[in-house]
Design a protein around this motif. Structure first.
Motif, short mmCIF file in Angstrom:
data_model
loop_
_atom_site.label_atom_id
_atom_site.label_comp_id
_atom_site.label_asym_id
_atom_site.label_seq_id
_atom_site.Cartn_x
_atom_site.Cartn_y
_atom_site.Cartn_z
N GLU A 82 -2.21 -6.70 -3.96
CA GLU A 82 -3.53 -7.11 -3.68
C GLU A 82 -3.73 -8.62 -3.35
OE1 GLU A 82 -8.01 -6.48 -6.09
OE2 GLU A 82 -6.05 -6.23 -7.31
N GLU A 83 -3.02 -9.42 -4.04
CA GLU A 83 -3.18 -10.87 -3.91
C GLU A 83 -2.60 -11.32 -2.33
OE1 GLU A 83 -1.16 -12.80 -6.95
OE2 GLU A 83 -2.73 -12.62 -8.31
N LEU A 84 -1.62 -10.69 -2.02
CA LEU A 84 -1.21 -10.82 -0.76
C LEU A 84 -2.07 -10.11 0.43
CD1 LEU A 84 1.28 -11.69 1.18
CD2 LEU A 84 2.31 -9.41 0.98
N VAL B 251 -12.75 -3.56 3.76
CA VAL B 251 -11.62 -2.88 4.47
C VAL B 251 -11.50 -1.51 3.94
CG1 VAL B 251 -9.34 -3.09 5.24
CG2 VAL B 251 -10.89 -5.08 4.99
N PHE B 252 -11.54 -1.42 2.77
CA PHE B 252 -10.97 -0.15 1.94
C PHE B 252 -12.06 0.61 1.36
CE2 PHE B 252 -7.28 -3.22 1.83
CZ PHE B 252 -6.32 -2.46 2.24
N LYS B 253 -11.94 1.72 1.33
CA LYS B 253 -13.09 2.74 0.80
C LYS B 253 -12.35 3.96 -0.21
CE LYS B 253 -16.92 6.06 2.01
NZ LYS B 253 -17.42 6.85 3.13
N GLY B 254 -12.77 4.05 -1.14
CA GLY B 254 -12.17 5.02 -1.93
C GLY B 254 -11.67 4.37 -3.33
N ASN B 255 -10.65 4.72 -4.09
CA ASN B 255 -10.00 4.18 -5.46
C ASN B 255 -9.17 3.28 -4.87
OD1 ASN B 255 -8.58 4.01 -7.71
ND2 ASN B 255 -8.80 6.02 -8.24
N LYS B 256 -9.50 1.99 -5.32
CA LYS B 256 -8.82 0.76 -4.78
C LYS B 256 -7.42 0.72 -5.61
CE LYS B 256 -9.38 -3.29 -6.14
NZ LYS B 256 -10.15 -4.73 -6.31
N ASN B 257 -7.45 1.13 -6.93
CA ASN B 257 -6.16 1.14 -7.54
C ASN B 257 -5.24 2.11 -7.24
OD1 ASN B 257 -7.49 -1.03 -9.52
ND2 ASN B 257 -8.19 0.59 -10.92
N GLU B 258 -5.59 3.18 -6.85
CA GLU B 258 -4.77 4.25 -6.18
C GLU B 258 -4.15 3.49 -4.85
OE1 GLU B 258 -2.51 7.68 -6.06
OE2 GLU B 258 -3.61 6.79 -7.88
N ILE B 259 -4.73 3.15 -3.85
CA ILE B 259 -4.46 2.56 -2.68
C ILE B 259 -3.51 1.55 -3.06
CG2 ILE B 259 -5.31 1.14 -0.65
CD1 ILE B 259 -7.77 2.66 -0.56
N LEU B 260 -3.70 0.69 -3.74
CA LEU B 260 -2.75 -0.44 -4.02
C LEU B 260 -1.49 0.03 -4.71
CD1 LEU B 260 -5.08 -3.13 -5.41
CD2 LEU B 260 -3.96 -3.47 -3.22
N LEU B 261 -1.51 1.13 -5.70
CA LEU B 261 -0.55 1.74 -6.48
C LEU B 261 0.54 2.37 -5.17
CD1 LEU B 261 1.23 2.65 -8.74
CD2 LEU B 261 -0.26 4.64 -8.59
N ARG B 262 -0.17 3.14 -4.25
CA ARG B 262 0.77 3.67 -3.22
C ARG B 262 1.46 2.70 -2.50
NH1 ARG B 262 -2.09 9.66 -1.98
NH2 ARG B 262 -2.83 9.88 -4.04
N ILE B 263 0.76 1.69 -1.96
CA ILE B 263 1.14 0.45 -0.99
C ILE B 263 2.41 -0.25 -1.76
CG2 ILE B 263 0.83 -1.60 0.02
CD1 ILE B 263 -2.04 -0.67 0.47
N VAL C 66 7.94 -5.95 -0.41
CA VAL C 66 8.42 -6.44 0.76
C VAL C 66 7.23 -6.58 1.57
CG1 VAL C 66 10.07 -6.10 2.98
CG2 VAL C 66 10.61 -5.25 0.31
N PRO C 67 6.86 -7.82 2.07
CA PRO C 67 5.67 -8.16 2.82
C PRO C 67 5.51 -7.58 4.09
CG PRO C 67 6.51 -10.17 1.75
CD PRO C 67 7.55 -9.18 1.70
N ARG C 68 6.63 -7.36 4.86
CA ARG C 68 7.00 -6.82 6.10
C ARG C 68 6.50 -5.37 5.96
NH1 ARG C 68 12.60 -5.57 8.31
NH2 ARG C 68 13.05 -6.87 6.56
N THR C 69 7.13 -4.75 4.90
CA THR C 69 6.50 -3.17 4.51
C THR C 69 5.03 -3.11 4.28
OG1 THR C 69 8.79 -2.69 3.78
CG2 THR C 69 6.91 -1.00 3.47
N ILE C 70 4.42 -4.03 3.70
CA ILE C 70 3.24 -4.03 3.27
C ILE C 70 2.24 -4.05 4.78
CG2 ILE C 70 1.07 -5.28 2.21
CD1 ILE C 70 3.10 -5.99 0.11
N GLY C 71 2.76 -5.07 5.41
CA GLY C 71 2.02 -5.22 6.82
C GLY C 71 1.80 -3.80 7.71
N LEU C 72 3.27 -3.32 7.72
CA LEU C 72 3.64 -1.99 8.53
C LEU C 72 2.77 -0.82 8.02
CD1 LEU C 72 7.44 -2.00 9.06
CD2 LEU C 72 5.66 -2.10 10.82
N ILE C 73 2.60 -0.93 6.87
CA ILE C 73 1.76 0.28 6.15
C ILE C 73 0.23 0.23 6.57
CG2 ILE C 73 0.68 1.33 3.89
CD1 ILE C 73 3.54 0.43 2.41
#
Length: 267
Positions: A92-94, A111-123, A130-137
């Motif tokens: 989340e901080e990144l 930017v995000f709509k819905g359950n933010k905790n679930e979104i962050l969990l899946r990411i 890995v920051p690169r992977t976060i960016g690609l997602i």
């Protein structure tokens, strides 16, 4: 001569070992009057495991590592369960820092709509820090949202982003095997590893089969899979109830989803 518009043609290519390369940089630094030159090398810790830098190059004096390994992160926070929670906070901080720098300070809710905790969990489960992977997602998720003519990224878009990112990494692995950059037996090893997880799932479909342990002497064989983000090294020394210490790994989150393997979220 107009230096801005001048062009140069290289007629010679030279190879340098690490000592020669650092020597050249040292001479450039001296002639340029610079105090220091900094070079950031990705996967540095893996380099130190595989390569010999020579007797005149001392790690900690001539080369300084900044360890970013997930296993070090897990050790710092006292175990995988606590570290997993910290990874969500880190994710989340990144993302917010990137929004501040690149999107005029937009907030997560912009930017995000819905359950933010679930979104962050899946990411965080897919990226594993890995920051690169976060960016690609996020890139793939945004593309999916645009296809749907949506202003916000939703959980369904994140699922697509996770899936597309995992496909990118796996295709890189397949391509490297086909071009013989990676020995072909690694594909056999991967198929055997996945089959073992599926066999464990077949014994009890309600039991997680995403994590496994191996003897430390075989860790080098798993490095290829870690480099391609197919598995993730979580702990270098996990005690087994059967005795001894082993290396703990997790199969990629989306690979587990794709094969209906329950991903463990508790010890």
């Amino acid at each position: 001569m107009d230096e801005e518009n001048s062009s140069y043609e290289l007629d010679e290519i030279r190879g340098y070992n690490v000592q020669q390369f650092l020597g050249c940089l040292g001479r450039i630094r001296q002639k340029s009057g610079l105090d220091a030159i900094y070079i950031f090398v990705d996967e540095f810790s893996d380099l130190t495991d595989r390569f010999y830098f020579g007797k005149d190059i001392i790690i900690g004096r001539d080369i300084y590592p900044i360890y970013l390994d997930l296993s070090d992160f897990v050790e710092r926070y006292g175990g995988i369960v606590a570290a997993s929670k910290e990874l969500i906070i880190y994710t989340e901080e990144l993302i917010q820092k990137r929004l501040n720098s690149l999107a005029n300070g937009l907030k997560m809710n912009d930017v995000f709509k819905g359950n933010k905790n679930e979104i962050l969990l899946r990411i965080s489960r897919e990226a594993m820090g890995v920051p690169r992977t976060i960016g690609l997602i996020l890139q793939n998720a945004l593309t999916q949202a645009e296809v749907r003519n949506e202003k916000f990224i939703q959980i369904s878009d994140i699922n697509v982003g996770v899936r597309e990112t995992r496909k990118i990494y796996f295709k890189q692995f397949q391509g490297a095997v086909q071009k013989k950059v990676i020995p072909g037996f690694y594909m056999d090893m991967w198929n055997s590893l996945l089959k073992r997880a599926l066999d464990e799932k077949a014994k009890n479909s309600n039991r997680p089969a995403s994590h496994f342990m191996i003897d430390p002497i075989r860790k080098k064989y798993l490095n290829i899979f870690c480099e391609n983000f197919m598995v993730h090294c979580l702990e270098d020394s996990r005690a087994s109830k059967y005795g001894g210490n082993y290396v703990l790994y997790a199969i990629d989150y989306d690979i587990c989803n794709d094969n209906s393997i329950i991903y463990a979220d508790q010890k």
